[in-house]
Design an enzyme around this catalytic site. Structure first.
Site, PDB file in Angstrom:
ATOM      1  N   VAL A 156       0.880  -1.169   0.000  1.00 49.87           N
ATOM      2  CA  VAL A 156       0.000   0.000   0.000  1.00 49.87           C
ATOM      3  C   VAL A 156       0.914   1.214   0.000  1.00 49.87           C
ATOM      4  CG1 VAL A 156      -1.872   1.191   1.197  1.00 49.87           C
ATOM      5  CG2 VAL A 156      -1.710  -1.307   1.328  1.00 49.87           C
ATOM      6  N   GLU A 157       0.996   1.892  -1.140  1.00 50.02           N
ATOM      7  CA  GLU A 157       2.029   2.915  -1.307  1.00 50.02           C
ATOM      8  C   GLU A 157       1.446   4.310  -1.479  1.00 50.02           C
ATOM      9  OE1 GLU A 157       6.023   3.849  -3.981  1.00 50.02           O
ATOM     10  OE2 GLU A 157       5.032   1.899  -4.118  1.00 50.02           O
TER      11      GLU A 157
END
Length: 212
Positions: A156-157
């Site tokens: 999850v960036e």
């Protein structure tokens, strides 16, 4: 630790602890990470993979499948098995869910990716993704698609902290957070940034600047 960590171990501990995660490029970095009790690592699938595995025999190692290296789900399965044989515990894949589903159906733990996905950044540019309701919904839908495809983990960036927290709380996947505070199951750092050996923008993934 007397045995290698598994996807089952991580998912069984989800919600009860947080981990540091380090992307390493060399066996020396892997050994140093383990000495610091960092037991979740990631690496590329280059010539160093076997040596990194040897340097960190009990760590959970997510190994990157180069984007575009496969052109069909069958090719993804074949390459995924090869990476597992070489020492990977999970295969990072930024291809579509149908590639991930094919690998997962064969028992290969897969790490997907949502938010700012560098290999697809032409559609978003390099920026925080999910700050509007419309974008947040797209990120949530992408996460659910990966969950339904059978992924084990999900990067999850650079998404807002509240969105990363919601994803983490609403999925059984292990969430690996980059640039979204401490909301995810792991906080993903790069050895090149930690050691100052980077050659580009610093910090590369905005880990020091959580998006609220």
């Amino acid at each position: 630790m007397t045995r290698r960590l598994t996807a089952y171990d991580l998912r069984s501990a989800k919600g009860s602890r947080k981990w540091l995660q380090l992307h390493v490029d060399t066996p020396a970095e892997a050994a140093a990470a383990v000495a610091c009790n960092i037991v979740i690592l990631s690496s590329e699938s280059d010539h160093n993979l076997e040596l990194i595995r040897e340097a960190a025999p009990f760590a959970f190692l997510s190994v990157g499948m180069q984007h575009g290296a496969v052109a069909s789900p069958d090719e993804a399965v074949r390459l995924g098995f090869d990476m597992i044989e070489r020492g990977a515990d999970a295969v990072y894949c930024s291809h579509s869910p149908r590639f991930i589903e094919a690998m997962a159906a064969e028992g290969i733990p897969v790490t997907g990716h949502v938010g700012l996905v560098p290999n697809r950044a032409t559609w978003t540019n390099f920026r925080a993704v999910g700050k509007t309701a419309e974008e947040a919904f797209k990120v949530l839908r992408a996460a659910k698609d990966l969950e339904n495809a059978g992924a084990a983990c999900i990067e999850v960036e650079v998404v807002p902290v509240r969105l990363a927290d919601h994803i983490t709380r609403s999925t059984p996947l292990i969430t690996m957070g980059m640039g979204c505070g401490s909301a995810c199951d792991t906080q993903y750092l790069f050895s090149s940034d930690v050691l100052g050996t980077h050659t580009g923008h610093y910090p590369r993934h905005a880990n020091a600047m959580p998006i609220s």
